[in-house]
Scaffold this motif. Sequence first.
Motif, mmCIF file in Angstrom:
data_model
loop_
_atom_site.group_PDB
_atom_site.id
_atom_site.type_symbol
_atom_site.label_atom_id
_atom_site.label_comp_id
_atom_site.label_asym_id
_atom_site.label_seq_id
_atom_site.Cartn_x
_atom_site.Cartn_y
_atom_site.Cartn_z
ATOM 1 N N ASN A 1 46.914 33.910 43.557
ATOM 2 C CA ASN A 1 46.588 34.748 42.388
ATOM 3 C C ASN A 1 45.115 35.166 42.381
ATOM 4 N N ASN B 1 43.733 39.026 42.518
ATOM 5 C CA ASN B 1 42.784 39.638 41.568
ATOM 6 C C ASN B 1 41.549 40.179 42.278
ATOM 7 N N MET B 2 41.091 39.454 43.282
ATOM 8 C CA MET B 2 39.921 39.908 44.038
ATOM 9 C C MET B 2 40.249 41.206 44.779
ATOM 10 N N GLY C 1 42.384 43.419 43.876
ATOM 11 C CA GLY C 1 42.460 44.471 42.860
ATOM 12 C C GLY C 1 41.077 45.001 42.506
ATOM 13 N N TRP C 2 40.121 44.075 42.387
ATOM 14 C CA TRP C 2 38.738 44.485 42.074
ATOM 15 C C TRP C 2 38.189 45.351 43.208
ATOM 16 N N SER D 1 40.215 45.178 50.240
ATOM 17 C CA SER D 1 41.392 45.085 49.397
ATOM 18 C C SER D 1 42.647 44.748 50.230
ATOM 19 N N SER E 1 46.426 36.921 50.081
ATOM 20 C CA SER E 1 47.175 36.427 48.930
ATOM 21 C C SER E 1 48.610 36.079 49.366
ATOM 22 N N GLU F 1 39.700 34.545 37.809
ATOM 23 C CA GLU F 1 38.792 35.617 37.394
ATOM 24 C C GLU F 1 39.146 36.931 38.105
ATOM 25 N N CYS F 2 38.766 38.033 37.482
ATOM 26 C CA CYS F 2 39.128 39.326 38.059
ATOM 27 C C CYS F 2 37.959 40.313 38.061
ATOM 28 N N LYS F 3 36.779 39.848 37.601
ATOM 29 C CA LYS F 3 35.607 40.736 37.587
ATOM 30 C C LYS F 3 34.485 40.087 38.373
#
Length: 171
Positions: free
Chosen positions: A24, A28-29, A31-32, A42, A49, A79-81
Amino acid sequence: MSVISQETVNLLNEHLNLEHYSANLYFNMAGWCEKEGLKGCSKFLYNHSSEEHTHLEKFREFINKAGGQAVMGEMKAPECKFNSVEELFEKIIKHEEYITSCINKLVSISMDSKDYVTLKFLEWFVKEQLEEEELFNDIIKKIRILEDLKGRNLYTFDKFVGNLDSQEHCS
Ligand SMILES: [Fe+2]
């Protein structure tokens, strides 16, 4: 009748959930990075992942084969940011070092309790963590070589990461 103790099943389940968390986190990383226009990073992180998913499946298979029950627990949201791609990869190497320490702890518990079947199962992960740390350390080294990840350097770095074959590390 279970081949391994309930205590071991619980510890292995804890780690299964940690592998899920890794999947997960990298999702998220990825996606950022995608949002930032870093297509190479990406793609690499989405692949990574998926690789983490194969790790949790290995735990699921072993736990159930040994007579326990693989259980998914409550999942903390990763975290995602991030402030920069450097920060993101520094976080990954720290995370992988933590995963290695968890595997090592499981190995030493299995050794102490003469649980040879679990020890044998964990052998693959000991080797895998060596590969994971090598892979991410190589990326960190590349960041240090490029010094400043802006403009052309960032483009070069993204291309480099996109060309890394993360599937090589998945078996
Ligand atoms: Fe993993």
